[in-house]
Scaffold this active site. Structure first.
Site, PDB file in Angstrom:
ATOM      1  N   SER A  94       0.531  -1.311   0.046  1.00 50.39           N
ATOM      2  CA  SER A  94       0.024  -0.253   0.269  1.00 50.39           C
ATOM      3  C   SER A  94       0.861   1.280   0.213  1.00 50.39           C
ATOM      4  O   SER A  94       2.176   1.272  -0.008  1.00 50.39           O
ATOM      5  CB  SER A  94      -1.287  -0.001   1.208  1.00 50.39           C
ATOM      6  OG  SER A  94      -0.321   0.307   2.798  1.00 50.39           O
ATOM      7  N   LYS A  95       0.117   2.153  -0.440  1.00 56.40           N
ATOM      8  CA  LYS A  95       1.100   3.565   0.066  1.00 56.40           C
ATOM      9  C   LYS A  95       2.288   3.208   1.059  1.00 56.40           C
ATOM     10  O   LYS A  95       3.393   4.080   0.508  1.00 56.40           O
ATOM     11  CB  LYS A  95       0.359   4.478  -0.216  1.00 56.40           C
ATOM     12  CG  LYS A  95      -0.529   4.826  -1.527  1.00 56.40           C
ATOM     13  CD  LYS A  95      -0.733   6.320  -1.673  1.00 56.40           C
ATOM     14  CE  LYS A  95      -2.067   6.225  -3.268  1.00 56.40           C
ATOM     15  NZ  LYS A  95      -3.240   6.226  -2.801  1.00 56.40           N
ATOM     16  N   ARG A  96       1.532   3.411   2.150  1.00 55.63           N
ATOM     17  CA  ARG A  96       2.528   3.909   3.418  1.00 55.63           C
ATOM     18  C   ARG A  96       4.031   2.911   3.394  1.00 55.63           C
ATOM     19  O   ARG A  96       4.837   3.293   3.998  1.00 55.63           O
ATOM     20  CB  ARG A  96       2.075   3.878   4.155  1.00 55.63           C
ATOM     21  CG  ARG A  96       1.639   1.689   4.761  1.00 55.63           C
ATOM     22  CD  ARG A  96       0.495   1.605   6.447  1.00 55.63           C
ATOM     23  NE  ARG A  96       0.009   0.331   6.059  1.00 55.63           N
ATOM     24  CZ  ARG A  96       0.832  -0.916   6.140  1.00 55.63           C
ATOM     25  NH1 ARG A  96       2.000  -0.740   6.631  1.00 55.63           N
ATOM     26  NH2 ARG A  96       0.733  -2.177   6.492  1.00 55.63           N
ATOM     27  N   GLY A 103       5.284   3.695   0.880  1.00 50.50           N
ATOM     28  CA  GLY A 103       6.401   4.071  -0.598  1.00 50.50           C
ATOM     29  C   GLY A 103       6.483   4.102  -1.308  1.00 50.50           C
ATOM     30  O   GLY A 103       5.268   3.568  -1.894  1.00 50.50           O
TER      31      GLY A 103
END
Ligand code: GLU
Length: 500
Positions: free
Chosen positions: A250-252, A254
């Site tokens: 996911s986006k978290r 990076g």
């Protein structure tokens, strides 16, 4: 038999690492087999699909070095956009309808929602209860005549669906777990499972290589092949790609989109290499492989079942290895737009700037993984953003400037830097040696203060290599002027003279 594979992205966003990896595995497998690789656009989700995303995906695949033999831009088994193939789905649906394999379903979204709620409440996976399965033909005709627009469902018969997955081995599903799936919606658009099978049959796909998240679709698709009287392809379901913490990407985590690597100036062959290692390994044990080597060695048999873990540290290592091998002029060409965008360079870039960049990249190449890391490097700060006043906010620099022994070395060195001619590696060494003699220092006691004098920092690349770059930069035009060694040493010596 000619191998024919396809990569079938939905143009509803940009490519992320997971689907880029699927594309890479398909491409490597096909190129090794001397087959044909097809790029199909699955744009049946009309609300979320756009031509911009489609163009972006094509550009990202090309950047990665993948090519295709058939796709929206070439080939004669097309059209290759699902939105342009609706007549084919309609024709296949008619064939199934004649054979009694499908039936019309008038259930409303509210009814379906209620079914779902009931299944979940009773702890069952949601499944269509078959309400419209046996509607009398007269009722169907009457309701259609009255203007209702039913969906079409595929009749799943009881039994076991088995197949041999090329990665996961034999797999069996009990078809009673599968509710009759919608294949055409009320608005006439096909669903994923139907469109994919009709296309794979018509495009004569021999191997379907895709993410494991599609494995539960495979039994429905196999039953559709059977109903259409077509031989199914071989299936290979790739393990998922997870983040470093083993959670779904996911986006978290990076950078998980291909374009982010492109934008940061990673080399495409490095990303291709890294993606190939997400689930596959070379029989030679080698980890750094060129695209040609990957094609020569890739084999689905060496794809494991364990999830691939996106590890930014490993990715940077692979990228660094490729950067070290890359031709320097190519690196300069890739670095220029990144430095222009970052405000480090002004266009047009002169031959002098190019020569300077070549020396800079030669110096930094061993320690970076992407060209944006050059832009963000300490060396770049030292070269283009030298600022003695700011350096005082660094407690270590402050401490050095306050230390009498350090100050003496700085002042002596500054007095030995010629004001009228640039320091080259040779004159720099002489000035350093003379400073050592006059102050009775050597080693770190000598070179550390000299470093502070020239860079206003306590660490950075080797001075003997940095000095000519500083001098060269001071003679070139940059968005803000670059002071040469004499100016630097003098201003730091002045600072060191002030009471701190
Ligand atoms: N459009 C589907 C996806 O992007 C393709 C799945 C398949 O390969 O069958 O996941």
């Amino acid at each position: 038999m000619t191998v024919r594979t396809r990569f079938a992205p939905s143009p509803t966003g940009r490519l992320h690492v997971g689907n880029a990896r699927t594309a890479v595995f398909n491409w490597l497998f096909t190129r090794r087999a001397g087959g044909r690789f097809i790029l199909r656009i699955e744009d049946t989700d009309q609300e979320r699909s756009t031509r911009e995303f489609e163009a972006g995906i094509l550009a990202e695949l090309r950047w990665l070095g993948l090519d295709w033999d058939e796709g929206v831009d070439s080939g004669d088994s097309g059209p290759y956009r699902q939105s342009e193939r609706r007549d084919r789905y309609e024709a296949a649906f008619r064939r199934l309808l004649e054979k009694g394999e499908v039936y019309y379903c008038f259930c409303t979204p509210e009814q379906r929602e209620a079914d779902r709620g009931r299944d979940l409440k009773e702890g069952r996976p949601p499944r269509y209860p078959g309400r419209c399965r046996e509607l009398p033909a007269e009722e169907v005709s009457r309701r259609m005549f009255a203007g209702e627009r039913p969906a079409a469902r595929f009749r799943i018969l009881e039994g076991t669906v088995e197949f041999e997955d090329l990665i996961r081995g034999p797999i069996a599903f009990d078809s009673r777990q599968i509710g009759d799936p919608v294949i055409l919606r009320g608005d006439g658009w096909p669903t994923y499972n139907f469109a994919v099978v009709v296309d794979d049959v018509e495009m004569e796909i021999t191997h379907v290589i895709r993410g494991e998240d599609h494995i539960t679709n495979t039994p429905r698709q196999l039953l559709l092949y059977r109903a259409l009287g077509a031989a199914p392809p071989r299936f290979a379901h790739l393990p998922l790609v997870l983040g470093p913490d083993h959670a779904p990407l996911s986006k978290r985590h990076g950078d998980t989109s291909l374009w982010q690597y492109q934008e940061k100036g990673y080399l495409p062959e490095a990303i291709l290499n890294y993606l190939a290692l997400l689930g596959w390994s070379s029989p030679t044990g080698k980890e750094i492989l060129s695209p040609e080597e990957l094609v020569a060695e890739f084999d689905l048999e060496r794809v494991g079942r364990a999830a691939g873990v996106l590890d930014p540290v490993k990715l940077d290592w692979v990228a660094n290895q490729h950067l070290r091998r890359a031709e320097i002029n190519r690196l300069v060409d890739l670095a220029i737009p990144i430095l222009e965008a970052g405000g480090e360079l002004k266009s047009p870039v002169s031959p002098g700037h190019r020569a300077w960049l070549i020396s800079l990249l030669d110096l930094l190449k061993p320690s970076v993984s992407s060209l944006s890391q050059i832009r963000d490097s300490d060396a770049m700060d030292i070269l283009l953003r030298f600022n003695p006043e700011n350096s005082l906010s660094d407690p270590e620099v402050r401490k050095d400037l306050g230390d009498p022994r350090c100050r003496e070395v700085i002042r002596t060195f500054a007095s030995l830097v010629p004001s009228d001619s640039p320091l080259d590696a040779q004159t720099y060494k002489q000035a350093a040696q003379e400073t050592g003699k006059r102050t009775g220092t050597k080693g770190r006691d000598l070179y550390h203060p000299i470093r502070v004098a020239l860079t206003a920092r306590v660490s950075g690349p080797e001075l003997v290599k940095l000095v000519p770059l500083i001098e060269e930069a001071s003679r070139l035009e940059f968005p803000s002027p670059v002071p040469g060694c004499f100016d630097r040493a003098t201003s730091i010596a002045n600072l060191a003279g002030e009471a701190l």
